[in-house]
Motif scaffolding. Structure first.
Motif, PDB file in Angstrom:
ATOM      1  N   ASP A 152       0.841  -1.197   0.000  1.00  0.00           N
ATOM      2  CA  ASP A 152       0.000   0.000   0.000  1.00  0.00           C
ATOM      3  C   ASP A 152       0.875   1.245   0.000  1.00  0.00           C
ATOM      4  O   ASP A 152       1.534   1.551   0.998  1.00  0.00           O
ATOM      5  N   TYR A 153       0.896   1.943  -1.123  1.00  0.00           N
ATOM      6  CA  TYR A 153       1.690   3.161  -1.233  1.00  0.00           C
ATOM      7  C   TYR A 153       0.951   4.138  -2.134  1.00  0.00           C
ATOM      8  O   TYR A 153      -0.018   3.782  -2.815  1.00  0.00           O
ATOM      9  N   SER A 154       1.412   5.368  -2.149  1.00  0.00           N
ATOM     10  CA  SER A 154       0.753   6.382  -2.961  1.00  0.00           C
ATOM     11  C   SER A 154       1.748   7.454  -3.360  1.00  0.00           C
ATOM     12  O   SER A 154       2.778   7.646  -2.699  1.00  0.00           O
ATOM     13  N   MET A 155       1.437   8.153  -4.453  1.00  0.00           N
ATOM     14  CA  MET A 155       2.242   9.282  -4.887  1.00  0.00           C
ATOM     15  C   MET A 155       1.751  10.549  -4.201  1.00  0.00           C
ATOM     16  O   MET A 155       0.561  10.829  -4.171  1.00  0.00           O
ATOM     17  N   MET A 156       2.694  11.283  -3.642  1.00  0.00           N
ATOM     18  CA  MET A 156       2.378  12.583  -3.071  1.00  0.00           C
ATOM     19  C   MET A 156       3.217  13.630  -3.771  1.00  0.00           C
ATOM     20  O   MET A 156       4.420  13.429  -3.971  1.00  0.00           O
ATOM     21  N   LEU A 157       2.588  14.716  -4.184  1.00  0.00           N
ATOM     22  CA  LEU A 157       3.318  15.859  -4.710  1.00  0.00           C
ATOM     23  C   LEU A 157       3.356  16.922  -3.631  1.00  0.00           C
ATOM     24  O   LEU A 157       2.363  17.163  -2.949  1.00  0.00           O
ATOM     25  N   SER A 158       4.506  17.556  -3.502  1.00  0.00           N
ATOM     26  CA  SER A 158       4.647  18.556  -2.461  1.00  0.00           C
ATOM     27  C   SER A 158       5.338  19.791  -3.009  1.00  0.00           C
ATOM     28  O   SER A 158       6.370  19.697  -3.677  1.00  0.00           O
ATOM     29  N   ALA A 159       4.740  20.935  -2.760  1.00  0.00           N
ATOM     30  CA  ALA A 159       5.310  22.239  -3.066  1.00  0.00           C
ATOM     31  C   ALA A 159       5.343  23.021  -1.759  1.00  0.00           C
ATOM     32  O   ALA A 159       4.753  22.584  -0.760  1.00  0.00           O
ATOM     33  N   PRO A 160       6.020  24.158  -1.706  1.00  0.00           N
ATOM     34  CA  PRO A 160       6.152  24.872  -0.434  1.00  0.00           C
ATOM     35  C   PRO A 160       4.854  25.118   0.324  1.00  0.00           C
ATOM     36  O   PRO A 160       4.842  25.072   1.540  1.00  0.00           O
ATOM     37  N   ASN A 161       3.741  25.357  -0.379  1.00  0.00           N
ATOM     38  CA  ASN A 161       2.488  25.648   0.315  1.00  0.00           C
ATOM     39  C   ASN A 161       1.366  24.670  -0.001  1.00  0.00           C
ATOM     40  O   ASN A 161       0.198  24.955   0.293  1.00  0.00           O
ATOM     41  N   LEU A 162       1.714  23.538  -0.597  1.00  0.00           N
ATOM     42  CA  LEU A 162       0.659  22.613  -1.012  1.00  0.00           C
ATOM     43  C   LEU A 162       1.184  21.190  -1.064  1.00  0.00           C
ATOM     44  O   LEU A 162       2.204  20.912  -1.703  1.00  0.00           O
ATOM     45  N   LYS A 163       0.489  20.293  -0.383  1.00  0.00           N
ATOM     46  CA  LYS A 163       0.774  18.861  -0.448  1.00  0.00           C
ATOM     47  C   LYS A 163      -0.464  18.142  -0.952  1.00  0.00           C
ATOM     48  O   LYS A 163      -1.574  18.398  -0.476  1.00  0.00           O
ATOM     49  N   VAL A 164      -0.258  17.244  -1.920  1.00  0.00           N
ATOM     50  CA  VAL A 164      -1.368  16.511  -2.529  1.00  0.00           C
ATOM     51  C   VAL A 164      -0.994  15.036  -2.615  1.00  0.00           C
ATOM     52  O   VAL A 164       0.080  14.689  -3.114  1.00  0.00           O
ATOM     53  N   ILE A 165      -1.876  14.169  -2.132  1.00  0.00           N
ATOM     54  CA  ILE A 165      -1.680  12.731  -2.225  1.00  0.00           C
ATOM     55  C   ILE A 165      -2.778  12.151  -3.108  1.00  0.00           C
ATOM     56  O   ILE A 165      -3.903  12.662  -3.115  1.00  0.00           O
ATOM     57  N   HIS A 166      -2.463  11.113  -3.869  1.00  0.00           N
ATOM     58  CA  HIS A 166      -3.356  10.632  -4.914  1.00  0.00           C
ATOM     59  C   HIS A 166      -3.962   9.265  -4.613  1.00  0.00           C
ATOM     60  O   HIS A 166      -3.252   8.346  -4.201  1.00  0.00           O
ATOM     61  N   VAL A 167      -5.248   9.142  -4.892  1.00  0.00           N
ATOM     62  CA  VAL A 167      -5.941   7.852  -4.789  1.00  0.00           C
ATOM     63  C   VAL A 167      -5.611   6.995  -6.003  1.00  0.00           C
ATOM     64  O   VAL A 167      -5.356   5.794  -5.899  1.00  0.00           O
ATOM     65  N   THR A 168      -5.606   7.599  -7.189  1.00  0.00           N
ATOM     66  CA  THR A 168      -5.180   6.931  -8.420  1.00  0.00           C
ATOM     67  C   THR A 168      -4.201   7.854  -9.136  1.00  0.00           C
ATOM     68  O   THR A 168      -4.187   9.056  -8.891  1.00  0.00           O
ATOM     69  N   THR A 169      -3.371   7.280 -10.024  1.00  0.00           N
ATOM     70  CA  THR A 169      -2.406   8.137 -10.734  1.00  0.00           C
ATOM     71  C   THR A 169      -2.417   7.860 -12.234  1.00  0.00           C
ATOM     72  O   THR A 169      -3.200   8.440 -12.958  1.00  0.00           O
ATOM     73  N   HIS A 170      -1.556   6.961 -12.697  1.00  0.00           N
ATOM     74  CA  HIS A 170      -1.342   6.821 -14.133  1.00  0.00           C
ATOM     75  C   HIS A 170      -2.308   5.834 -14.790  1.00  0.00           C
ATOM     76  O   HIS A 170      -1.915   4.779 -15.294  1.00  0.00           O
ATOM     77  N   VAL A 171      -3.572   6.207 -14.773  1.00  0.00           N
ATOM     78  CA  VAL A 171      -4.624   5.462 -15.475  1.00  0.00           C
ATOM     79  C   VAL A 171      -5.575   6.469 -16.105  1.00  0.00           C
ATOM     80  O   VAL A 171      -5.651   7.625 -15.666  1.00  0.00           O
ATOM     81  N   GLY A 172      -6.305   6.046 -17.142  1.00  0.00           N
ATOM     82  CA  GLY A 172      -7.288   6.916 -17.764  1.00  0.00           C
ATOM     83  C   GLY A 172      -8.410   7.276 -16.800  1.00  0.00           C
ATOM     84  O   GLY A 172      -8.655   6.577 -15.813  1.00  0.00           O
ATOM     85  N   ILE A 173      -9.119   8.349 -17.090  1.00  0.00           N
ATOM     86  CA  ILE A 173     -10.118   8.873 -16.156  1.00  0.00           C
ATOM     87  C   ILE A 173     -11.244   7.878 -15.897  1.00  0.00           C
ATOM     88  O   ILE A 173     -11.714   7.741 -14.758  1.00  0.00           O
ATOM     89  N   ILE A 174     -11.667   7.136 -16.919  1.00  0.00           N
ATOM     90  CA  ILE A 174     -12.739   6.150 -16.716  1.00  0.00           C
ATOM     91  C   ILE A 174     -12.253   5.030 -15.796  1.00  0.00           C
ATOM     92  O   ILE A 174     -12.961   4.621 -14.866  1.00  0.00           O
ATOM     93  N   ASP A 175     -11.023   4.564 -16.046  1.00  0.00           N
ATOM     94  CA  ASP A 175     -10.463   3.523 -15.186  1.00  0.00           C
ATOM     95  C   ASP A 175     -10.214   4.047 -13.780  1.00  0.00           C
ATOM     96  O   ASP A 175     -10.357   3.312 -12.796  1.00  0.00           O
TER      97      ASP A 175
END
Length: 332
Positions: A152-175
């Motif tokens: 169980d792991y996830s991609m998180m993007l982090s910038a100085p004032n914003l952190k975002v973690i993803h439920v899904t990443t490299h799949v099409g929007i329908i998938d």
């Protein structure tokens, strides 16, 4: 009172790309050594070449263990795996360099398992070279997950004032919508919570994006995805004492988070989370893998074979990745 400086292992990535150059540029900043104890896992002779290219006159010192490191500015210490020739061609896909990039990661995980380092920061690798070297993975994340036996792991993007973690990443929007389930949303909420807690946040404030415009607006948009896929996860996390809100409309949530209302956003799919971070500037965003037993951060760019060896690669993304590794490393 002495303040502990986290030990950051920087993997060299693909030696034919810009990784060695941006490492030498980043480590020419004396202020970096005031906040962390950095060292490199790679090849000494490639770093020496990069030092000449970038004008960093620091001594490149081979160490066999972390206990030998002094972490002093002006000395770039490297756990030298001696895998690449000094005349490795720039900008060419090489099985030799692809295998070496894998071995650097393998060594980093070995050191992490021994409790010798606090975080890993990775310079870019080349996927084609990685595959030619006999390691068939999509990239860093999947290698690190396998080496650490993490499911169980996830991609998180982090910038100085914003952190975002993803439920899904490299799949099409329908998938992506199909893959969004209450169990996955709940897992990502807890990953966000655990990551920030380890980084020193006493009570992380977590916000969860909706899937549809206006987070569905009580069934006005969509087919009840928020009620089916997100709300049960949020309620379960809330029942466990996690401070989490959602689903919230994504069109205002990122502004509110940058303003300071929340510490991290749970995004449902790739572009929902990546877009707002990259608007802040490509050099500001850092890719972080959470759920691993050690923090891993990475530059948000590739090997840039077209400019490798020219000394013009920008080190700002690597410096930001190191800064984020320092921020997120468990506090001793």
């Amino acid at each position: 009172m002495l303040t502990y400086k986290p030990i950051i292992g920087i993997t060299m990535g693909d030696g034919a790309g810009v990784g060695p150059e941006i490492i030498m540029k980043a480590l020419s900043d004396e202020k970096l050594y005031e906040t962390c104890a950095p060292f490199v896992i790679g090849d000494k002779n490639i770093l020496e070449r990069a030092g000449i290219i970038t004008g960093n006159k620091a001594e490149i010192k081979q160490i066999s263990s972390i206990d030998e490191a002094s972490f002093k500015f002006g000395v770039v210490e490297v756990v030298d795996l001696e895998l690449l020739p000094k005349d490795l061609p720039f900008g060419r896909v090489s099985a030799e360099a692809g295998n070496a990039a894998f071995r650097y990661l393998e060594k980093a995980i070995e050191l992490a398992n021994q409790g010798k380092i606090d975080a890993i920061c990775t310079a870019p690798l080349n996927k084609e070279a990685l595959h030619k070297g006999g390691h068939i993975y999509p990239g860093h994340t999947e290698i690190l997950a396998e080496l650490t036996k993490t499911e169980d792991y996830s991609m998180m993007l982090s910038a100085p004032n914003l952190k975002v973690i993803h439920v899904t990443t490299h799949v099409g929007i329908i998938d992506a919508i199909k893959q969004i389930t209450p169990s996955r949303v709940y897992k990502v909420i807890t990953l966000a919570y655990e990551t920030l807690r380890k980084a020193g946040y006493e009570k992380p404030r977590i916000a969860v994006c909706g899937i549809n415009p206006h987070a569905g607006e009580n069934g006005l948009f969509g087919n009840g995805e928020e009620e089916e896929k997100i709300i049960p996860a949020v309620e379960k996390a809330q029942a466990e004492g996690i401070e989490v809100n959602g689903p919230l409309p994504a069109d205002t949530l990122f502004f509110r988070t940058v303003r300071g209302d929340f510490d991290i956003v749970v995004a449902m799919y790739h572009d929902q989370g990546h877009g707002p971070v990259k608007v802040l500037g490509l050099e500001a965003g850092v890719n972080i893998t959470v759920g691993l037993p050690i923090i891993r951060t990475s530059v948000d760019h590739g090997t840039a074979f077209d400019i490798a060896g020219k000394g013009i690669a920008d080190e700002l993304s690597l410096k930001e990745a190191i800064r984020q590794a320092i921020e997120l490393a468990p506090k001793r």
